[in-house]
Design a protein around this motif. Structure first.
Motif, PDB file in Angstrom:
ATOM      1  N   ALA A   1      23.096  69.231  33.537  1.00 43.28           N
ATOM      2  CA  ALA A   1      24.285  68.619  34.130  1.00 43.28           C
ATOM      3  C   ALA A   1      25.212  69.692  34.696  1.00 43.28           C
ATOM      4  O   ALA A   1      25.796  69.521  35.776  1.00 43.28           O
ATOM      5  CB  ALA A   1      25.017  67.783  33.087  1.00 43.28           C
ATOM      6  N   THR A   2      25.348  70.814  33.985  1.00 48.25           N
ATOM      7  CA  THR A   2      26.184  71.908  34.474  1.00 48.25           C
ATOM      8  C   THR A   2      25.614  72.486  35.767  1.00 48.25           C
ATOM      9  O   THR A   2      26.346  72.729  36.732  1.00 48.25           O
ATOM     10  CB  THR A   2      26.297  73.008  33.401  1.00 48.25           C
ATOM     11  OG1 THR A   2      26.829  72.443  32.203  1.00 48.25           O
ATOM     12  CG2 THR A   2      27.188  74.142  33.871  1.00 48.25           C
ATOM     13  N   ALA A   3      24.308  72.697  35.792  1.00 43.97           N
ATOM     14  CA  ALA A   3      23.677  73.243  36.999  1.00 43.97           C
ATOM     15  C   ALA A   3      23.861  72.293  38.181  1.00 43.97           C
ATOM     16  O   ALA A   3      24.118  72.738  39.311  1.00 43.97           O
ATOM     17  CB  ALA A   3      22.194  73.489  36.741  1.00 43.97           C
ATOM     18  N   ALA A   4      23.732  70.991  37.933  1.00 45.74           N
ATOM     19  CA  ALA A   4      23.897  70.025  39.027  1.00 45.74           C
ATOM     20  C   ALA A   4      25.293  70.115  39.621  1.00 45.74           C
ATOM     21  O   ALA A   4      25.460  70.117  40.850  1.00 45.74           O
ATOM     22  CB  ALA A   4      23.622  68.608  38.517  1.00 45.74           C
ATOM     23  N   PHE A   5      26.311  70.196  38.773  1.00 43.72           N
ATOM     24  CA  PHE A   5      27.680  70.265  39.293  1.00 43.72           C
ATOM     25  C   PHE A   5      27.914  71.565  40.054  1.00 43.72           C
ATOM     26  O   PHE A   5      28.547  71.573  41.116  1.00 43.72           O
ATOM     27  CB  PHE A   5      28.686  70.135  38.152  1.00 43.72           C
ATOM     28  CG  PHE A   5      30.114  70.140  38.621  1.00 43.72           C
ATOM     29  CD1 PHE A   5      30.675  69.014  39.198  1.00 43.72           C
ATOM     30  CD2 PHE A   5      30.896  71.284  38.515  1.00 43.72           C
ATOM     31  CE1 PHE A   5      31.984  69.013  39.653  1.00 43.72           C
ATOM     32  CE2 PHE A   5      32.212  71.300  38.960  1.00 43.72           C
ATOM     33  CZ  PHE A   5      32.750  70.159  39.538  1.00 43.72           C
ATOM     34  N   LEU A   6      27.402  72.672  39.521  1.00 45.34           N
ATOM     35  CA  LEU A   6      27.606  73.959  40.185  1.00 45.34           C
ATOM     36  C   LEU A   6      26.849  74.045  41.511  1.00 45.34           C
ATOM     37  O   LEU A   6      27.184  74.882  42.363  1.00 45.34           O
ATOM     38  CB  LEU A   6      27.177  75.097  39.259  1.00 45.34           C
ATOM     39  CG  LEU A   6      28.046  75.302  38.017  1.00 45.34           C
ATOM     40  CD1 LEU A   6      27.430  76.350  37.108  1.00 45.34           C
ATOM     41  CD2 LEU A   6      29.465  75.697  38.393  1.00 45.34           C
ATOM     42  N   ALA A   7      25.830  73.199  41.699  1.00 44.77           N
ATOM     43  CA  ALA A   7      25.073  73.223  42.954  1.00 44.77           C
ATOM     44  C   ALA A   7      25.819  72.572  44.101  1.00 44.77           C
ATOM     45  O   ALA A   7      25.437  72.723  45.265  1.00 44.77           O
ATOM     46  CB  ALA A   7      23.729  72.520  42.751  1.00 44.77           C
ATOM     47  N   LEU A   8      26.898  71.839  43.800  1.00 49.18           N
ATOM     48  CA  LEU A   8      27.644  71.154  44.852  1.00 49.18           C
ATOM     49  C   LEU A   8      28.378  72.154  45.743  1.00 49.18           C
ATOM     50  O   LEU A   8      28.767  73.236  45.293  1.00 49.18           O
ATOM     51  CB  LEU A   8      28.659  70.202  44.224  1.00 49.18           C
ATOM     52  CG  LEU A   8      28.099  69.017  43.436  1.00 49.18           C
ATOM     53  CD1 LEU A   8      29.227  68.290  42.727  1.00 49.18           C
ATOM     54  CD2 LEU A   8      27.340  68.070  44.361  1.00 49.18           C
ATOM     55  N   PRO A   9      28.614  71.785  46.989  1.00 52.08           N
ATOM     56  CA  PRO A   9      29.446  72.636  47.846  1.00 52.08           C
ATOM     57  C   PRO A   9      30.848  72.782  47.253  1.00 52.08           C
ATOM     58  O   PRO A   9      31.330  71.898  46.526  1.00 52.08           O
ATOM     59  CB  PRO A   9      29.487  71.863  49.171  1.00 52.08           C
ATOM     60  CG  PRO A   9      28.331  70.926  49.128  1.00 52.08           C
ATOM     61  CD  PRO A   9      28.115  70.588  47.689  1.00 52.08           C
ATOM     62  N   ASP A  10      31.507  73.884  47.561  1.00 49.95           N
ATOM     63  CA  ASP A  10      32.837  74.155  47.006  1.00 49.95           C
ATOM     64  C   ASP A  10      33.792  72.993  47.225  1.00 49.95           C
ATOM     65  O   ASP A  10      34.519  72.587  46.312  1.00 49.95           O
ATOM     66  CB  ASP A  10      33.423  75.421  47.640  1.00 49.95           C
ATOM     67  CG  ASP A  10      32.671  76.674  47.202  1.00 49.95           C
ATOM     68  OD1 ASP A  10      31.812  76.556  46.311  1.00 49.95           O
ATOM     69  OD2 ASP A  10      32.950  77.751  47.752  1.00 49.95           O
ATOM     70  N   GLY A  11      33.802  72.439  48.433  1.00 53.96           N
ATOM     71  CA  GLY A  11      34.740  71.366  48.743  1.00 53.96           C
ATOM     72  C   GLY A  11      34.509  70.131  47.905  1.00 53.96           C
ATOM     73  O   GLY A  11      35.459  69.466  47.480  1.00 53.96           O
ATOM     74  N   ARG A  12      33.232  69.821  47.628  1.00 49.27           N
ATOM     75  CA  ARG A  12      32.932  68.632  46.816  1.00 49.27           C
ATOM     76  C   ARG A  12      33.380  68.845  45.371  1.00 49.27           C
ATOM     77  O   ARG A  12      33.904  67.924  44.728  1.00 49.27           O
ATOM     78  CB  ARG A  12      31.438  68.330  46.878  1.00 49.27           C
ATOM     79  CG  ARG A  12      31.031  67.097  46.036  1.00 49.27           C
ATOM     80  CD  ARG A  12      31.389  65.801  46.732  1.00 49.27           C
ATOM     81  NE  ARG A  12      31.400  64.663  45.825  1.00 49.27           N
ATOM     82  CZ  ARG A  12      30.327  63.991  45.395  1.00 49.27           C
ATOM     83  NH1 ARG A  12      29.119  64.364  45.788  1.00 49.27           N
ATOM     84  NH2 ARG A  12      30.461  62.955  44.596  1.00 49.27           N
ATOM     85  N   ARG A  13      33.146  70.031  44.838  1.00 52.28           N
ATOM     86  CA  ARG A  13      33.587  70.316  43.460  1.00 52.28           C
ATOM     87  C   ARG A  13      35.099  70.182  43.358  1.00 52.28           C
ATOM     88  O   ARG A  13      35.633  69.584  42.416  1.00 52.28           O
ATOM     89  CB  ARG A  13      33.154  71.715  43.031  1.00 52.28           C
ATOM     90  CG  ARG A  13      31.669  71.876  42.825  1.00 52.28           C
ATOM     91  CD  ARG A  13      31.348  73.056  41.925  1.00 52.28           C
ATOM     92  NE  ARG A  13      31.958  74.301  42.365  1.00 52.28           N
ATOM     93  CZ  ARG A  13      31.392  75.167  43.189  1.00 52.28           C
ATOM     94  NH1 ARG A  13      30.197  74.907  43.686  1.00 52.28           N
ATOM     95  NH2 ARG A  13      32.011  76.273  43.540  1.00 52.28           N
ATOM     96  N   GLU A  14      35.816  70.744  44.333  1.00 54.39           N
ATOM     97  CA  GLU A  14      37.280  70.695  44.294  1.00 54.39           C
ATOM     98  C   GLU A  14      37.790  69.266  44.439  1.00 54.39           C
ATOM     99  O   GLU A  14      38.738  68.863  43.763  1.00 54.39           O
ATOM    100  CB  GLU A  14      37.850  71.591  45.398  1.00 54.39           C
ATOM    101  CG  GLU A  14      37.589  73.078  45.153  1.00 54.39           C
ATOM    102  CD  GLU A  14      37.834  73.919  46.390  1.00 54.39           C
ATOM    103  OE1 GLU A  14      38.280  73.346  47.414  1.00 54.39           O
ATOM    104  OE2 GLU A  14      37.573  75.133  46.346  1.00 54.39           O
ATOM    105  N   ALA A  15      37.147  68.470  45.293  1.00 52.80           N
ATOM    106  CA  ALA A  15      37.571  67.081  45.473  1.00 52.80           C
ATOM    107  C   ALA A  15      37.363  66.282  44.195  1.00 52.80           C
ATOM    108  O   ALA A  15      38.197  65.450  43.814  1.00 52.80           O
ATOM    109  CB  ALA A  15      36.791  66.448  46.627  1.00 52.80           C
ATOM    110  N   ALA A  16      36.241  66.534  43.505  1.00 55.47           N
ATOM    111  CA  ALA A  16      35.970  65.809  42.266  1.00 55.47           C
ATOM    112  C   ALA A  16      36.985  66.161  41.193  1.00 55.47           C
ATOM    113  O   ALA A  16      37.457  65.289  40.452  1.00 55.47           O
ATOM    114  CB  ALA A  16      34.559  66.122  41.784  1.00 55.47           C
TER     115      ALA A  16
END
Length: 728
Positions: free
Chosen positions: A344-359
C-alpha cells in the motif's frame, strides 16, 4: 439473552458519562445505517448502475513501463500455476487440488440485481465455465448468493468453513495468469497464446462481478477479503498491461466500476473498533489505498486516498511494535500485515507528486469513515527523491525495515519461520507465489518474498542475500517506486552471513528470542499475548521453544489447523499441552471462553516476563497456572540444558517433534533418542519417566499430519532438570 447490569455499570465508569453517551450514539447510528443499507439493497440494485462521471477517465496504472527484467519469476512454476488457474483448479486451505465448477442450477442473485448481473454475464467469452464463488468446496456447504453480507451465518455448522470461499474470492491466482501472458508473449515453450491468459483473467473478473453483486454473498462477508481481492485484481491488471496485454473498452469500464464498488464497500464497512483493531482493519485501509490510487482523481477518490494514508500511518504505529514485529503475537500474521504495509505504501508513493498532494489536501477526515476519525489532521511532508515530498515519517520506514529484519532473524536453518501463534496461510498479494519444492502451490512458512518486497524500499545486501530466488518482488516494488530508495535507519546495514550469525537476536516487544551456538539453533517464546492483551491470534506457548541441530529441525510448533470450522481442533492446537513447554493437567496458561468470539480471545493471566538473556542462556517466567512457572535454557557445547520450576501436581514437560523425525523410547524409560537426516539427538532427564504419544501438526491452514510428542512426567514438586544432547 440475559442482561448483565454489573458489566454495563463497570463500562460506564470506565468511559465516563460523556464518552458513554457518544459511544451509545455511535452504536445507534451504526445500526440505523446498517438497517437502511440492508433495506435499500433489497429494493434497489447494489451495483453502481449510474457510476460517477469522473470514473469515465478509467483506471490509472502505477507501472508505467515494462516489468523489470529481473522481476520475472520461475518459468516452470508460472506454467504450472497458470494452467491450474485457467482450469479453475484450486488448492486452498488444505483442500488439495480441486476443480471448482459452476453453482448448481437455480442459484440466482437478488431480484433487483438480476438485470445488471445478466448484462455483465453477457460480456463473458463463449465457452467460459463459471466458478461457484459461494461454496466451501471442501465440505460442500454453500452460502446464499442473495444473502446480505451482514446477515451471513458461519461458525455454527460443524465442518463448514467460510474461509474457503473467502480465500477463493481473494483471487490471488490471477497474477500467475499475468506472468504466463508475458512468458507466452516472449515465446516461451509450453504456454498457450498470451491472449488466452488475458481472456481468462477478463472472464473471471466478469464472472465474479455478475455472480456476486456488491454486498451480497460470502465473498462480501468480510471487508478484509474485499480489500485483498481488489488489490490482487489491480496488481494483476498492472502486470498484464505492463507486458503488452490490451483489454476491450467494455471490460475496462466494468473493471473500473467494480474497483469503485469495492472501494465504496470498504469505506462503508470498515472493521474498525475504538479499543482494538488488527490485521482486518489494516487490510481494509491497504485495499482502499490501492483501489483509490488506481481510481481517477476526483473529490471522492482523493478523500478515500487521503483517509487511507492517514490511517496507514496511525495503524503502523499501533500494529507494528518498536522492535519491528507485528502486535498480533503471530509470525505468520506478521508476514500478512507487513505485506499490506509495504504494497500500500509503494502504491501511494508511485503516484505523481500532484496526485499525492491533492489526496493529502482533500477533506478526508469526515466522521462517516469511522466514529473515531473526527478532525482533519494535517500531515507534514518529508523530503524524498529530490524535490518530491511524501507523508510517511522516518519512524514509519524504520518499522517497515525492522519488520523485514524480524523475519530474517527468526528464520530457521531450513529457510522457514517458526509458527508462533496463529497461521491462516493468509497473504495480501501473491505476485509470485512461492512454489513448494514437492510441487505444491506454496510453502506457507517460506517468508523470503516479504523481505524481498521490503528490500525494494532500501536495497540492503543482507536482505537480497536472504531473499534469493524471491528477489522478483524486490525488482517489482523497485519498479513501482521508479528505482528510488530510502536510507536505512542503521546507516550501515549488516551484510551477508554476519547478520544471521549473531546470537542472541532479541525481539522483546513481540516476545521472541533466537540463540545460536555451533550446529544448534534455538527459538524461545516469552512475551505478550498480542493485540493489546486480547490474544486473538496468540497461542498458549509461553516458555516453549523450537530446536534445530545440524540444519535439521527437531522440535517445532504445531501450527493452527482450523478456526471456526472445528472448535475443538482450534482450541487443541492453541493449548498449552500442544507446545514444547511445561503443561499442568486441567490448567491453561491463558484460558478462553467456549464461545465463537472466544475462539479469537485469551484471558490474559500468564503475564510472561523475560528473566535474563545472554549469548547462550535465556530464562523466563509466566504466572498463568497461579503458581509461577520458570524455565531456564542453556546452550552448551554439544547440548541444551533445561530447568523447569513449577511446584504443582500433574506437571508434564512436553517435547513436540517434527514429522519425519525418527523417535525411539529407551528401554528403561529414561529418555528418547531422535534421528533426522543422519543427525541424532538424545533427550534425557533424571528422574523420568518418559513416554511417547501420538500428536498432530499443521504446516498450513486446513492441513494436518501425524506427529509424535515425547512426554516427561516427573514426580514430586522439585525443579525438573532435563537436557538434549547432539550425538556424533
Amino acid at each position: 439473552m440475559r442482561l448483565k447490569p454489573g458489566r454495563y455499570w463497570r463500562k460506564l465508569r470506565e468511559l465516563g458519562p460523556r464518552q458513554a453517551v457518544r459511544r451509545a450514539r455511535d452504536k445507534a447510528e451504526e445500526r440505523l445505517t446498517a438497517a437502511w443499507r440492508r433495506t435499500r439493497a433489497r429494493l434497489a440494485p447494489a451495483y453502481a448502475t449510474v457510476p460517477p462521471a469522473w470514473l469515465s477517465a478509467g483506471l490509472q496504472p502505477l507501472l508505467r513501463g515494462p516489468v523489470p527484467a529481473d522481476a520475472r519469476p520461475d518459468t516452470e512454476a508460472v506454467l504450472r500455476l497458470a494452467a491450474a488457474a485457467a482450469a479453475h483448479r484450486f488448492d486452498l486451505l488444505g483442500s488439495g487440488p480441486v476443480v471448482v465448477g459452476p453453482p448448481p442450477p437455480g442459484v440466482q442473485v437478488s431480484p433487483p440485481n438480476r438485470a445488471e448481473s445478466a448484462r455483465l454475464r453477457a460480456l463473458i467469452s463463449t465457452g467460459y465455465r463459471p466458478i461457484d464463488w459461494h461454496a466451501d468446496f471442501k465440505s460442500g456447504h454453500r452460502w446464499p448468493a442473495d444473502g446480505w453480507h451482514a446477515d451471513l451465518n458461519y461458525g455454527s455448522t460443524p465442518g463448514a468453513d467460510i474461509k474457503v470461499p473467502w480465500e477463493l474470492s481473494r483471487m490471488q491466482h490471477l497474477a500467475a495468469l499475468a506472468w504466463a501472458s508475458g512468458e507466452a508473449r516472449a515465446g516461451k515453450e509450453g504456454f498457450s497464446a498470451s491472449e488466452d491468459y488475458a481472456r481468462e483473467f477478463r472472464d473471471q473478473i466478469l464472472d465474479f462481478l455478475s455472480a456476486c453483486p456488491p454486498g451480497f454473498g460470502a465473498a462480501w462477508g468480510c471487508t478484509m477479503d474485499v480489500g485483498i481481492r481488489i488489490a490482487n485484481w489491480l496488481f494483476a491488471w498492472e502486470l498484464f498491461r505492463a507486458q503488452g496485454a490490451v483489454f476491450d473498452s467494455l471490460f475496462e469500464d466494468a473493471f473500473a466500476r467494480g474497483t469503485y464498488e469495492h472501494a465504496r464497500h470498504i469505506v462503508r464497512n470498515l472493521e474498525w473498533g475504538p479499543g482494538l483493531r488488527g490485521n482486518h482493519y489494516l487490510a481494509d485501509i491497504a485495499g482502499l489505498c490501492v483501489a483509490a490510487c488506481h481510481l481517477p482523481p476526483a473529490i471522492e477518490s482523493d478523500a478515500w486516498l487521503g483517509f487511507a494514508v492517514r490511517e496507514l500511518i496511525a495503524e503502523a504505529r499501533i500494529q507494528f511494535l518498536p522492535d519491528g514485529a507485528n502486535f498480533e503475537a503471530s509470525t505468520c500474521y506478521h508476514r500478512l500485515s507487513a505485506e499490506m504495509l509495504a504494497y500500500a505504501t509503494a502504491a501511494f508513493l508511485a503516484l505523481p507528486d500532484g496526485r499525492r498532494e491533492a489526496a493529502l489536501a482533500a477533506p478526508a477526515a469526515h466522521r462517516r469513515h469511522h466514529p473515531g476519525f473526527f478532525a482533519y489532521r494535517e500531515l507534514p511532508g518529508y523530503p524524498w527523491a529530490g524535490s518530491s515530498r511524501q507523508p510517511f515519517p522516518p519512524w514509519y520506514f524504520e518499522r517497515l525495515e525492522r519488520a523485514a529484519e524480524f523475519t530474517l532473524d527468526i528464520t530457521r536453518p531450513d529457510g522457514r519461520v517458526p509458527q508462533i501463534g496463529d497461521n491462516d496461510s493468509g497473504r495480501f498479494l501473491k505476485l509470485y507465489p512461492q512454489p513448494d519444492p514437492a510441487g505444491g502451490s506454496e510453502d506457507f512458512l517460506d517468508h523470503r518474498h516479504l523481505v524481498a518486497a521490503i528490500d525494494g524500499f532500501f536495497g540492503r545486501a543482507d536482505f537480497a542475500a536472504y531473499a534469493g530466488r524471491a528477489a522478483s518482488e524486490t525488482a517489482l516494488v523497485g519498479g513501482i517506486l521508479g528505482g528510488r530508495r530510502f536510507p536505512s535507519y542503521r546507516g550501515h546495514p549488516l551484510t551477508g552471513s554476519n547478520a544471521t550469525a549473531l546470537s542472541p537476536r532479541a525481539y522483546p516487544d513481540f516476545g521472541l528470542y533466537v540463540l545460536r551456538r555451533g550446529p544448534a539453533w534455538l527459538c524461545f517464546r516469552c512475551g505478550p499475548i498480542g493485540q493489546l492483551g486480547s490474544g486473538g491470534h496468540a497461542h498458549n506457548d509461553q516458555l516453549s521453544f523450537e530446536l534445530a541441530v545440524g540444519g535439521r529441525v527437531f522440535l517445532e510448533d504445531r501450527g493452527s489447523y482450523l478456526y471456526t470450522a472445528d472448535w475443538d481442533a482450534r482450541n487443541r492446537f492453541r493449548s498449552t499441552a500442544w507446545h514444547s513447554t511445561l503443561a499442568v493437567a486441567g490448567r491453561e496458561q491463558d484460558p478462553w471462553e467456549n464461545t465463537r468470539p472466544g475462539l479469537f480471545m485469551l484471558i490474559n493471566r500468564s503475564r510472561a516476563a523475560l528473566l535474563f538473556l545472554e549469548p547462550d542462556r535465556v530464562a523466563g517466567r509466566h504466572a498463568g497456572f497461579g503458581t509461577p512457572h520458570e524455565r531456564t535454557l542453556s546452550l552448551g557445547e554439544g547440548r541444551l540444558d533445561g530447568t523447569d520450576v513449577c511446584a504443582l501436581p500433574g506437571r508434564e514437560v512436553r517435547f513436540h517433534f517434527r514429522p519425519g523425525v525418527s523417535l525411539t523410547l529407551r528401554a528403561d524409560g529414561s529418555g528418547v533418542d531422535a534421528e533426522s537426516g543422519g543427525v541424532r539427538i538424545a533427550v534425557r532427564a533424571d528422574p523420568g519417566p518418559w513416554s511417547l504419544a501420538a500428536s498432530e501438526t499443521s504446516p498450513a491452514y486446513g492441513e494436518k499430519a501425524p506427529a509424535q510428542v515425547a512426554v516427561l512426567a516427573p514426580a514430586g514438586e522439585s525443579p525438573v532438570k532435563w537436557y538434549i544432547e547432539w550425538l556424533p
